[in-house]
Scaffold this motif. Structure first.
Motif, PDB file in Angstrom:
ATOM      1  N   THR A 128       0.833  -1.203   0.000  1.00 44.48           N
ATOM      2  CA  THR A 128       0.000   0.000   0.000  1.00 44.48           C
ATOM      3  C   THR A 128       0.867   1.252   0.000  1.00 44.48           C
ATOM      4  O   THR A 128       1.991   1.236   0.491  1.00 44.48           O
ATOM      5  N   THR A 129       0.294   2.320  -0.496  1.00 45.11           N
ATOM      6  CA  THR A 129       0.952   3.621  -0.439  1.00 45.11           C
ATOM      7  C   THR A 129       0.519   4.331   0.837  1.00 45.11           C
ATOM      8  O   THR A 129      -0.441   3.917   1.501  1.00 45.11           O
ATOM      9  N   GLU A 130       1.208   5.430   1.140  1.00 44.00           N
ATOM     10  CA  GLU A 130       0.817   6.228   2.308  1.00 44.00           C
ATOM     11  C   GLU A 130      -0.643   6.662   2.206  1.00 44.00           C
ATOM     12  O   GLU A 130      -1.386   6.600   3.179  1.00 44.00           O
ATOM     13  N   ARG A 131      -1.010   7.127   1.043  1.00 43.61           N
ATOM     14  CA  ARG A 131      -2.377   7.614   0.834  1.00 43.61           C
ATOM     15  C   ARG A 131      -3.394   6.506   1.087  1.00 43.61           C
ATOM     16  O   ARG A 131      -4.418   6.730   1.737  1.00 43.61           O
ATOM     17  N   GLN A 132      -3.119   5.323   0.587  1.00 41.38           N
ATOM     18  CA  GLN A 132      -4.039   4.202   0.805  1.00 41.38           C
ATOM     19  C   GLN A 132      -4.166   3.874   2.286  1.00 41.38           C
ATOM     20  O   GLN A 132      -5.261   3.600   2.776  1.00 41.38           O
ATOM     21  N   ARG A 133      -3.039   3.919   2.997  1.00 42.05           N
ATOM     22  CA  ARG A 133      -3.093   3.624   4.440  1.00 42.05           C
ATOM     23  C   ARG A 133      -3.833   4.711   5.206  1.00 42.05           C
ATOM     24  O   ARG A 133      -4.586   4.410   6.135  1.00 42.05           O
ATOM     25  N   ARG A 134      -3.658   5.977   4.828  1.00 43.49           N
ATOM     26  CA  ARG A 134      -4.418   7.052   5.487  1.00 43.49           C
ATOM     27  C   ARG A 134      -5.913   6.828   5.294  1.00 43.49           C
ATOM     28  O   ARG A 134      -6.700   7.016   6.228  1.00 43.49           O
ATOM     29  N   MET A 135      -6.301   6.421   4.095  1.00 40.85           N
ATOM     30  CA  MET A 135      -7.717   6.145   3.838  1.00 40.85           C
ATOM     31  C   MET A 135      -8.200   4.969   4.678  1.00 40.85           C
ATOM     32  O   MET A 135      -9.315   4.993   5.197  1.00 40.85           O
ATOM     33  N   MET A 136      -7.375   3.948   4.828  1.00 40.25           N
ATOM     34  CA  MET A 136      -7.737   2.796   5.658  1.00 40.25           C
ATOM     35  C   MET A 136      -7.979   3.234   7.100  1.00 40.25           C
ATOM     36  O   MET A 136      -8.961   2.829   7.722  1.00 40.25           O
ATOM     37  N   VAL A 137      -7.070   4.053   7.621  1.00 38.70           N
ATOM     38  CA  VAL A 137      -7.181   4.518   9.008  1.00 38.70           C
ATOM     39  C   VAL A 137      -8.440   5.359   9.176  1.00 38.70           C
ATOM     40  O   VAL A 137      -9.182   5.195  10.153  1.00 38.70           O
ATOM     41  N   ARG A 138      -8.702   6.256   8.240  1.00 42.98           N
ATOM     42  CA  ARG A 138      -9.916   7.076   8.319  1.00 42.98           C
ATOM     43  C   ARG A 138     -11.165   6.203   8.317  1.00 42.98           C
ATOM     44  O   ARG A 138     -12.093   6.431   9.085  1.00 42.98           O
ATOM     45  N   ARG A 139     -11.174   5.212   7.438  1.00 41.68           N
ATOM     46  CA  ARG A 139     -12.324   4.314   7.345  1.00 41.68           C
ATOM     47  C   ARG A 139     -12.506   3.543   8.647  1.00 41.68           C
ATOM     48  O   ARG A 139     -13.627   3.410   9.153  1.00 41.68           O
ATOM     49  N   LEU A 140     -11.407   3.039   9.201  1.00 44.92           N
ATOM     50  CA  LEU A 140     -11.490   2.299  10.466  1.00 44.92           C
ATOM     51  C   LEU A 140     -11.975   3.190  11.599  1.00 44.92           C
ATOM     52  O   LEU A 140     -12.805   2.778  12.407  1.00 44.92           O
ATOM     53  N   ASN A 141     -11.449   4.408  11.655  1.00 45.94           N
ATOM     54  CA  ASN A 141     -11.886   5.347  12.697  1.00 45.94           C
ATOM     55  C   ASN A 141     -13.364   5.677  12.551  1.00 45.94           C
ATOM     56  O   ASN A 141     -14.091   5.757  13.542  1.00 45.94           O
TER      57      ASN A 141
END
Length: 69
Positions: free
Chosen positions: A42-55
């Motif tokens: 994953t890229t940084e951007r993809q991981r930020r989106m994952m974290v936002r979705r999880l939150n």
């Protein structure tokens, strides 16, 4: 390669991740430590989106569990 801003190198890093046997562990580490670059396929951007979705999902679950009695 894994810390580049050049799209061709990012794609190459992502391709390498696809063949890696510790991809899941790598992704978990990157998510826990807010790492820069390509980690766990994953890229940084993809991981930020994952974290936002999880939150968001956690907040939503918390809201609905507190309103149900």
């Amino acid at each position: 390669l894994f810390y580049s801003d050049i799209q061709a190198q990012i794609r190459e890093a992502l391709e390498a991740c696809g063949k890696c046997s510790v991809r899941t562990e790598c992704l978990e580490y990157a998510l826990a430590n807010q790492e820069f670059g390509v980690w766990g396929g994953t890229t940084e951007r993809q991981r930020r989106m994952m974290v936002r979705r999880l939150n968001y999902e956690k907040k939503k679950a918390s809201f609905y569990s507190s309103t149900v009695t």
